[in-house]
Design an enzyme around this catalytic site. Sequence first.
Site, PDB file in Angstrom:
ATOM      1  N   GLY A 513       0.804  -1.210   0.000  1.00  0.00           N
ATOM      2  CA  GLY A 513       0.000   0.000   0.000  1.00  0.00           C
ATOM      3  C   GLY A 513       0.838   1.261   0.000  1.00  0.00           C
ATOM      4  O   GLY A 513       0.828   2.039  -0.971  1.00  0.00           O
ATOM      5  N   ILE A 594      12.525   3.665   5.513  1.00  0.00           N
ATOM      6  CA  ILE A 594      11.486   3.765   6.537  1.00  0.00           C
ATOM      7  C   ILE A 594      10.941   5.194   6.523  1.00  0.00           C
ATOM      8  O   ILE A 594      11.653   6.152   6.839  1.00  0.00           O
ATOM      9  CB  ILE A 594      12.045   3.377   7.920  1.00  0.00           C
ATOM     10  CG1 ILE A 594      12.552   1.926   7.896  1.00  0.00           C
ATOM     11  CG2 ILE A 594      10.981   3.569   9.001  1.00  0.00           C
ATOM     12  CD1 ILE A 594      11.540   0.873   7.490  1.00  0.00           C
ATOM     13  N   ASN A 596       8.236   6.614   8.226  1.00  0.00           N
ATOM     14  CA  ASN A 596       7.911   7.185   9.534  1.00  0.00           C
ATOM     15  C   ASN A 596       8.328   6.199  10.619  1.00  0.00           C
ATOM     16  O   ASN A 596       7.627   5.214  10.864  1.00  0.00           O
ATOM     17  CB  ASN A 596       6.408   7.478   9.611  1.00  0.00           C
ATOM     18  CG  ASN A 596       6.013   8.136  10.929  1.00  0.00           C
ATOM     19  OD1 ASN A 596       6.845   8.333  11.818  1.00  0.00           O
ATOM     20  ND2 ASN A 596       4.740   8.471  11.055  1.00  0.00           N
ATOM     21  N   GLU A 669       3.888  -6.767   6.681  1.00  0.00           N
ATOM     22  CA  GLU A 669       3.695  -8.185   6.979  1.00  0.00           C
ATOM     23  C   GLU A 669       4.943  -8.900   7.463  1.00  0.00           C
ATOM     24  O   GLU A 669       4.855  -9.932   8.125  1.00  0.00           O
ATOM     25  CB  GLU A 669       3.110  -8.880   5.740  1.00  0.00           C
ATOM     26  CG  GLU A 669       1.695  -8.382   5.515  1.00  0.00           C
ATOM     27  CD  GLU A 669       1.123  -8.716   4.154  1.00  0.00           C
ATOM     28  OE1 GLU A 669       0.512  -9.780   4.042  1.00  0.00           O
ATOM     29  OE2 GLU A 669       1.275  -7.919   3.223  1.00  0.00           O
TER      30      GLU A 669
HETATM   31 MO1  MOS Z   1      -2.714  -8.381   3.832  1.00  0.00          MO
HETATM   32  S1  MOS Z   1      -2.950 -10.367   4.118  1.00  0.00           S
HETATM   33  O1  MOS Z   1      -2.041  -8.292   2.318  1.00  0.00           O
HETATM   34  O2  MOS Z   1      -4.083  -7.528   4.145  1.00  0.00           O
END
Ligand code: MOS
Length: 711
Positions: A513, A594, A596, A669
């Site tokens: 994201g 990184i 923040n 993750e």
């Molecule tokens: Mo994650 S499992 O890519 O929301």
Amino acid sequence: MTAVTTGTTARTASVGTGHTRVEGRDKVTGAARYAAEVPFADLAHGWLVLSTIARGRIRALDTDPVLAMPGVLAVLDHRNAPHLDTDYTGMLGKPDPTCAVFQHDRVPHLGWPVALVVAETSEQAREAAEALVVHYEQEPHDVEFTADHPDARPVDGHMPAVTEKGDLDARLASSAVVVDAEYTTPEEHHNPMEPHAATARWDDGRLEVIDSNQGVTWVAGELASLFSLDPASVRVRSEHVGGGFGSKGVRAHQVAAVMAATLLQRPVRVVLTRRQMFSLAGYRSPTAQRVRLGADADGRLRALEHRSVSRTSTVHEFVEPSAGVARVMYDADAHHTANHVVRLDVPTPTWMRAPGEAPGSFALEAALDELAEKCGIDPIELRLRNEPETGPVSGLPFAGRNLAACFREGARRFGWADRDSRPGVRREGRWLLGTGTAAASFPAGAAPSTATATAHPDGTFTVRISAADIGTGARTALALVAADALQVPPERVRVRIGDSDFGPAMIAGGSMGTRSWSWAVKTAAGELRERLALGADIPVEGLTVRADTTEALGALAPAERHSFGAQFAEVAVDVTTGEVRVRRMLGIFAAGRIVNPLTARNQFLGGMIWGISMALHEEAVRDRASGGPVGADLAGYHVATHADVPRIEADWIDDTDPDDPVGIKGIGEIGVVGAAAAVANAVWHATGVRHRSLPIRPDRVLSAAAGARDA
Ligand code: MOS
């Protein structure tokens, strides 16, 4: 606000400095509204009725008495629901028919949505939903997941099911040292703090859905496809999200809310209960994994096999690709990996934080620890000896692989050099102490996104992107990225997210994201700054630049792009009660630039706490007789709480993605990857007993200790 000029007095290094969440004050004061809290005049409430059988058909629904109950407005089921189109390919593939509610009378698992009761109040809807009598024609079901299930077969999912090079049996036979072990992980559930919730309404010919999700354009696109609507006529907003972890995509509740809002022509809200989430929000499949390693006496791998079996529903194929992690981490002359899936009468699993890598790294990194023991080599040294030059399966170069540096830094800070490698020799009162380590990796990717940057006459800026902040601090990170691109302090930048009208963008998922959105935000803000530097006028409504990263991403050279990390854990094991306590943990990551440090540390720590939870606590139990989950709540499903979480440190080394405009790789993750293995390896070091099935419950510790005594 004084200066209208840009770029002269500005601070230019917001990225890399710690900033509290821009919406933090709103959240802690309650001013931030979550999906189920946004007020609407004339709001009606829908309550889902879920099946109480695991397989069969709906014979009848006694809706008349329910329609006569106070406040009840409608009952939707397969007899009166509008037709949905499921024959399409969405942003992330074919839809799971589970979200296409009320289309037929078949029941493929317990907890399948069979009706929606709509009433004036939530309480009336719930009472009526619970009173609805549904008659079923029940069929025998099979929910029993086993490694050797006869129906298990290879399934591709988002990666090829099988990779094979070299003669595995020959290489294993000629190896000086062999590890052959089976590992299991249980069914696990996301359990975000905020349950799923959606309100749908028609507003001036447009469908608007206020939702809690990980991607507004994603969910808007799915709803448009399901209801055969013009995509431009669907708007999804998701301002604040109390956690997602992979569970917050399009689900039964949004679809049911849209159906009811269409039927009643008034706003309808559908909220899932915690209990319903155990059937309707997806989950991580249990896995059964076999790892076979063959090595020379000095620990160099000659053969590697990683096979995983996971479970899916009978209506949709989802694969938990646990064997995929071996394709990145270690090479061998013979290298075989395979992901198998068995279809059972259960809900469809879904992405859950580090899908594949989380359970896969448990098996692989525990097997590496067993190999280190057999070879008499330090587990870190073993890994360093097996660092691949290129992608073991792809042959592609790594776009940065700083795993060795993570181990060196981690070992120094954890005090690894002083470790006595013998198991079961450190005791402190009733506690046996041990330490363990494991490697972590997670793919670093970016997906096309669009963003706009607007300069206002008062010297402030607004960035708009249909990003999702599911608790990661994405909104704040994007403000820092935009501020640097505009060369202004972040206080002069407003970031608006969570509205599909802002145009297509990547979801909050796959740890992609912030990287994907930053790319678009930096491009738009950078172009805006150039226009302003050339003396562009700022009209009253603002000067807006739009950016789309599709082309730039298409030009990226193929490479093995991943974040890496080294996990360390110290545990204490009470062999008389079976209790395992994690005493400290350290994770050192090479995860790109990184943005923040404050919120980044939070992401790493959160992932590592998931690792403790995965190692010691989390386990959803499915009742063979009913086919349903047992203890489907936070009393029955244990997650690590404050008392379980000791001093944990997460830090990172300098690392940057050379091909990313900001240098980002992704951090959402990787914190959970390898964490459970580090804990399990520490439990072995403490006790001398290998635990290959998670979670490492007290009864398992006790029976293993008893077994060791008897042996
Ligand atoms: Mo994650 S499992 O890519 O929301």
